[in-house]
Design a protein around this motif. Structure first.
Motif, PDB file in Angstrom:
ATOM      1  N   VAL A   1       0.817  -1.179   0.050  1.00 50.53           N
ATOM      2  CA  VAL A   1       0.099   0.204   0.156  1.00 50.53           C
ATOM      3  C   VAL A   1       0.755   1.281   0.016  1.00 50.53           C
ATOM      4  O   VAL A   1       0.698   2.223  -0.798  1.00 50.53           O
ATOM      5  CB  VAL A   1      -0.851  -0.006   1.195  1.00 50.53           C
ATOM      6  N   ALA A   2       1.985   1.239   1.052  1.00 50.96           N
ATOM      7  CA  ALA A   2       2.789   2.414   0.868  1.00 50.96           C
ATOM      8  C   ALA A   2       3.538   2.535  -0.369  1.00 50.96           C
ATOM      9  O   ALA A   2       3.482   3.863  -0.908  1.00 50.96           O
ATOM     10  CB  ALA A   2       3.905   2.214   1.994  1.00 50.96           C
ATOM     11  N   ALA A   3       3.750   1.667  -1.081  1.00 48.06           N
ATOM     12  CA  ALA A   3       4.720   1.716  -2.379  1.00 48.06           C
ATOM     13  C   ALA A   3       3.679   2.630  -3.198  1.00 48.06           C
ATOM     14  O   ALA A   3       4.121   3.404  -4.040  1.00 48.06           O
ATOM     15  CB  ALA A   3       5.186   0.465  -2.932  1.00 48.06           C
TER      16      ALA A   3
ATOM     17  N   TYR B   1      -0.712 -16.536   2.420  1.00 54.80           N
ATOM     18  CA  TYR B   1      -1.696 -16.615   3.289  1.00 54.80           C
ATOM     19  C   TYR B   1      -2.926 -17.482   2.908  1.00 54.80           C
ATOM     20  O   TYR B   1      -2.714 -17.879   1.888  1.00 54.80           O
ATOM     21  CB  TYR B   1      -2.091 -15.244   3.574  1.00 54.80           C
ATOM     22  N   ALA B   2      -4.008 -17.625   3.687  1.00 55.61           N
ATOM     23  CA  ALA B   2      -4.896 -18.484   3.310  1.00 55.61           C
ATOM     24  C   ALA B   2      -5.973 -17.530   2.562  1.00 55.61           C
ATOM     25  O   ALA B   2      -7.410 -18.025   2.460  1.00 55.61           O
ATOM     26  CB  ALA B   2      -5.497 -18.940   4.454  1.00 55.61           C
ATOM     27  N   ASN B   3      -5.854 -16.474   2.079  1.00 54.53           N
ATOM     28  CA  ASN B   3      -6.658 -15.697   1.244  1.00 54.53           C
ATOM     29  C   ASN B   3      -7.937 -15.127   1.838  1.00 54.53           C
ATOM     30  O   ASN B   3      -8.655 -14.283   0.994  1.00 54.53           O
ATOM     31  CB  ASN B   3      -7.369 -16.516   0.196  1.00 54.53           C
ATOM     32  N   VAL B   4      -8.104 -15.095   3.099  1.00 49.25           N
ATOM     33  CA  VAL B   4      -8.995 -14.541   3.871  1.00 49.25           C
ATOM     34  C   VAL B   4      -9.192 -12.983   3.915  1.00 49.25           C
ATOM     35  O   VAL B   4      -8.064 -12.581   4.502  1.00 49.25           O
ATOM     36  CB  VAL B   4      -9.342 -15.317   5.254  1.00 49.25           C
ATOM     37  N   LEU B   5     -10.022 -12.233   3.694  1.00 50.19           N
ATOM     38  CA  LEU B   5     -10.091 -10.851   3.872  1.00 50.19           C
ATOM     39  C   LEU B   5     -11.523 -10.656   4.627  1.00 50.19           C
ATOM     40  O   LEU B   5     -12.491 -10.225   4.031  1.00 50.19           O
ATOM     41  CB  LEU B   5     -10.235 -10.196   2.384  1.00 50.19           C
ATOM     42  N   TYR B   6     -11.390 -10.524   6.073  1.00 44.67           N
ATOM     43  CA  TYR B   6     -12.418 -10.067   6.749  1.00 44.67           C
ATOM     44  C   TYR B   6     -12.027  -8.797   7.441  1.00 44.67           C
ATOM     45  O   TYR B   6     -11.238  -8.272   7.764  1.00 44.67           O
ATOM     46  CB  TYR B   6     -12.564 -10.813   7.991  1.00 44.67           C
ATOM     47  N   ARG B   7     -13.304  -7.662   7.512  1.00 42.63           N
ATOM     48  CA  ARG B   7     -13.053  -6.836   8.419  1.00 42.63           C
ATOM     49  C   ARG B   7     -13.228  -6.998   9.751  1.00 42.63           C
ATOM     50  O   ARG B   7     -14.007  -7.915  10.221  1.00 42.63           O
ATOM     51  CB  ARG B   7     -14.126  -5.553   8.094  1.00 42.63           C
TER      52      ARG B   7
ATOM     53  N   TRP C   1     -12.404   4.614  14.635  1.00 43.21           N
ATOM     54  CA  TRP C   1     -11.641   3.560  13.874  1.00 43.21           C
ATOM     55  C   TRP C   1     -12.825   2.863  12.895  1.00 43.21           C
ATOM     56  O   TRP C   1     -12.450   2.775  11.607  1.00 43.21           O
ATOM     57  CB  TRP C   1     -11.157   2.361  14.604  1.00 43.21           C
ATOM     58  N   ALA C   2     -13.959   2.666  13.367  1.00 48.72           N
ATOM     59  CA  ALA C   2     -15.119   2.013  12.293  1.00 48.72           C
ATOM     60  C   ALA C   2     -15.271   3.150  11.293  1.00 48.72           C
ATOM     61  O   ALA C   2     -15.266   2.629  10.142  1.00 48.72           O
ATOM     62  CB  ALA C   2     -16.027   1.532  13.084  1.00 48.72           C
ATOM     63  N   ALA C   3     -15.489   4.443  11.700  1.00 53.37           N
ATOM     64  CA  ALA C   3     -15.996   5.260  10.661  1.00 53.37           C
ATOM     65  C   ALA C   3     -14.771   5.562   9.684  1.00 53.37           C
ATOM     66  O   ALA C   3     -14.802   5.819   8.857  1.00 53.37           O
ATOM     67  CB  ALA C   3     -16.486   6.496  11.241  1.00 53.37           C
ATOM     68  N   GLU C   4     -13.616   5.769  10.211  1.00 56.63           N
ATOM     69  CA  GLU C   4     -12.351   6.439   9.416  1.00 56.63           C
ATOM     70  C   GLU C   4     -12.078   5.231   8.458  1.00 56.63           C
ATOM     71  O   GLU C   4     -11.423   5.507   7.445  1.00 56.63           O
ATOM     72  CB  GLU C   4     -11.457   6.813  10.412  1.00 56.63           C
ATOM     73  N   LEU C   5     -11.903   3.944   9.079  1.00 59.18           N
ATOM     74  CA  LEU C   5     -11.519   2.851   8.062  1.00 59.18           C
ATOM     75  C   LEU C   5     -12.412   2.544   7.121  1.00 59.18           C
ATOM     76  O   LEU C   5     -12.157   1.638   6.171  1.00 59.18           O
ATOM     77  CB  LEU C   5     -11.100   1.643   9.064  1.00 59.18           C
ATOM     78  N   ALA C   6     -13.765   2.834   7.456  1.00 61.57           N
ATOM     79  CA  ALA C   6     -14.796   2.251   6.386  1.00 61.57           C
ATOM     80  C   ALA C   6     -14.401   2.361   4.942  1.00 61.57           C
ATOM     81  O   ALA C   6     -14.379   1.565   3.992  1.00 61.57           O
ATOM     82  CB  ALA C   6     -16.125   2.556   6.581  1.00 61.57           C
TER      83      ALA C   6
ATOM     84  N   ALA D   1      -6.031  -1.636   5.326  1.00 64.46           N
ATOM     85  CA  ALA D   1      -6.980  -0.640   5.489  1.00 64.46           C
ATOM     86  C   ALA D   1      -6.399   0.393   6.223  1.00 64.46           C
ATOM     87  O   ALA D   1      -6.472   2.007   6.056  1.00 64.46           O
ATOM     88  CB  ALA D   1      -8.268  -0.903   6.096  1.00 64.46           C
ATOM     89  N   LEU D   2      -5.636   0.103   7.239  1.00 66.31           N
ATOM     90  CA  LEU D   2      -4.985   1.000   8.202  1.00 66.31           C
ATOM     91  C   LEU D   2      -3.755   1.764   7.450  1.00 66.31           C
ATOM     92  O   LEU D   2      -3.325   2.939   7.582  1.00 66.31           O
ATOM     93  CB  LEU D   2      -4.263   0.189   9.486  1.00 66.31           C
ATOM     94  N   ALA D   3      -3.018   0.826   6.753  1.00 65.33           N
ATOM     95  CA  ALA D   3      -1.808   1.467   5.775  1.00 65.33           C
ATOM     96  C   ALA D   3      -2.562   2.524   4.739  1.00 65.33           C
ATOM     97  O   ALA D   3      -2.056   3.482   4.456  1.00 65.33           O
ATOM     98  CB  ALA D   3      -1.312   0.443   5.070  1.00 65.33           C
ATOM     99  N   GLU D   4      -3.675   2.082   4.154  1.00 66.94           N
ATOM    100  CA  GLU D   4      -4.404   2.944   3.217  1.00 66.94           C
ATOM    101  C   GLU D   4      -4.553   4.340   4.088  1.00 66.94           C
ATOM    102  O   GLU D   4      -4.456   5.321   3.457  1.00 66.94           O
ATOM    103  CB  GLU D   4      -5.454   2.412   2.882  1.00 66.94           C
TER     104      GLU D   4
END
Length: 555
Positions: free
Chosen positions: A22-24, A93-99, A116-121, A520-523
């Motif tokens: 994400v940073a790159a 990794y095992a491909n899982v992408l959960y919020r 965090w919930a609102a800002e990360l959405a 999402a945190l990196a974004e």
């Protein structure tokens, strides 16, 4: 040292996993020159191991000449599985992408620092888009669930939580099995993709090309926009170039990896800003070592504290052949349930070519202080079951692992040890639990229902050394240097233009697979970095202070 002239400021990103990728991309989009330094090699799809027995391509042990995608690091209290290579953990990794669940994002440990919930959405949504998150489905529309799904549904009914069952959100191009098509996920800007064949070999690296690894999205886009990736290179040091707070930039000391895993001579890369994204182990080791050496004296004393395992325990069940038929015809993880609001259970399949992994499993043993004796007692009571676990050949076709994660649990501290390693210590105020009643109960229930054999990792059974593939913490977010290593925008306290973008910033157990949250945190963190500025009046330009930039005016 004279000033370095450049047309644009230069950033170095250490690591190419979810945060580093994400940073790159975001930094190069903002007009910066970007170099990504990665310890592992670059893999094409056909480079991945066909079998876990092919250790040089599966495991990372460079002193033996093994340069695979999976690193296993064992400390006194936990074994940590992490990814290595261009693309980091996304390769293995095992491909899982959960919020993360909203109540986790509202945990008191970091609740007051942001909503965090609102800002990360919006950042979750963008991460899901680029990573191609989609609910898992069978190859044939309306096709039957695999045995792992069915057994998880049965477990949910036994526990009275069948309503919590859901298909996993996975980062896989499901498509038409085996069919290659022009990029279907990034509006034509990505590479061609091949539909998932449900071979189950996700943890070995996807030879089909269906897994949405970072080299097929974030890193692909970053490189096409000008980012430079330097693989096979270890970062061994970090210090400010001039001003003590990093305002004049940094020197990133690296050593290229030569033949048979040997490291070459040290050299320094000059950078105006640095993003640390080497994962919990890499980032913690680099920061702790730099602080101990006096290279980063302003660093918080909290470096290496609050290292967590995501409340993770991984028991398994060796299923009878009749029950296991079809178990490997899926991706690694396809569904989950919540036995309690704070506990998450997923079924994990190793695939048909991962018998090597079975060598690290043994009979499930109830926890206690004298674990080795308890394990020997279990063997004495069930010698035939034990004998069946000793022959790994063909077992991965029958191995159903239960990935149990929780939001509770304690923490470790990691500090530099001899020879560049890390030493773990239990947090005296919040020690890491050595067992999980929920995990043991789940394994025993599935074994009883199927006539299978309940298992646990060998080191866990014998010595109480647990296993996690989702470590968190070590450079956690805090309100001040007394509480954390980085602020809410992931800027290192005491330093300018120095950020951390990986799982080490997360101060709590998420209780679910953390890859999407790290992304999402990196974004979010990258969205707060201002665009590159060029020095007026000069054709070549010089690095200029980044007003309001990372870590500015921090003490």
């Amino acid at each position: 040292m004279p000033p370095v002239t450049r047309a644009t400021p230069h950033w170095v990103v250490v690591g190419s996993g979810f945060g580093g990728s994400v940073a790159a991309l975001r930094l190069v989009e903002k007009g910066y020159d970007v170099t990504v330094v990665e310890a592992g090699r670059r893999f094409e799809d056909h480079d991945f191991a066909r079998s876990a027995w092919h250790l040089p391509r599966y495991l990372w042990a460079p002193r033996l000449g093994w340069r695979g995608i999976t690193r296993i690091t064992t400390t006194r209290h936990v074994s940590i599985v992490s990814g290595v290579g261009v693309g980091g953990g996304s390769l293995a990794y095992a491909n899982v992408l959960y919020r993360a669940d909203p109540h986790v994002l509202a945990h008191p440990r970091w609740r007051g620092l942001a909503d965090w919930a609102a800002e990360l959405a919006p950042h979750y949504a963008e991460a899901e888009r680029l990573l191609g998150a989609t609910p898992y489905r069978a190859a044939e529309p309306g096709g039957p669930d695999d045995p792992g799904d069915l057994l998880l549904q049965d477990l949910g009914r036994d526990l009275g939580v069948e309503h919590t069952y859901r298909k996993a959100s996975v980062g896989v191009f499901l498509g038409t099995p085996g069919r290659t098509v022009p990029d279907p996920l990034l509006d034509g800007a990505g590479p061609p993709r091949t539909g998932c064949t449900r071979c189950g070999d996700c943890l070995l690296g996807c030879r089909v090309g269906a897994k949405n690894t970072l080299v097929k999205n974030y890193l692909h886009l970053a490189e096409h926009r000008g980012a430079f990736i330097r693989p096979d290179t270890e970062v061994v040091g970090l210090r400010p170039r001039g001003a003590e707070d990093g305002g004049d930039g940094y020197l990133v000391t690296v050593r290229a990896r030569r033949r048979w895993g040997r490291l070459g001579r040290a050299e320094a890369i000059e950078a105006d800003g640095v993003v640390l994204a080497g994962g919990v182990l890499g980032t913690t080791r680099l920061l702790a070592t730099a602080r101990a050496a006096g290279d980063l004296p302003r660093l918080s004393e909290r470096v290496g504290h609050e290292v967590r395992t995501n409340g993770e325990f991984v028991p398994g069940v060796l299923l009878p052949r009749a029950v296991a038929h079809g178990l490997t015809e899926r991706v690694a993880i396809t569904s989950s349930i919540h036995p309690t609001p704070d506990t998450h259970v997923e079924t994990l399949g190793y695939g048909a070519h991962a018998d090597y992994m079975s060598t690290g499993l043994t009979l499930l043993t109830t926890g206690g202080r004298r674990r080795a004796l308890a394990w020997l007692g279990t063997i004495a009571r069930h010698p035939w079951r034990f004998a069946q676990t000793l022959v790994p050949f063909g077992q991965s076709r029958r191995q159903l692992m239960l990935l149990v994660m929780g939001t509770g649990g304690g923490a470790l501290r990691l500090r530099p040890g001899r020879r560049g390693g890390l030493v773990s210590e239990l947090d005296p105020d919040d020690p890491l639990p050595s067992t999980s009643a929920a995990a043991e109960d789940a394994a025993r229930r599935v074994a009883a229902r199927t006539g299978g054999i309940a298992e646990s990792p060998l080191l866990d059974a014998v010595a109480g050394i647990g296993l996690t593939a989702h470590p968190l913490g070590g450079a956690v977010i805090g309100a001040s240097p007394a509480e954390g290593v980085v602020d809410a925008d992931q800027r290192v306290f005491g330093y300018r233009n120095l950020l951390v973008c990986d799982g080490s910033v997360v101060p709590v157990n998420l209780g679910t697979n953390p890859s999407l949250t790290i992304t999402a945190l990196a974004e979010r963190a990258m969205s707060r970095v201002p665009a590159a500025q060029r020095s007026p009046g000069r054709a070549d330009g010089v690095p200029v202070p980044l007003a309001g930039g990372p870590g500015q005016d921090r003490s």
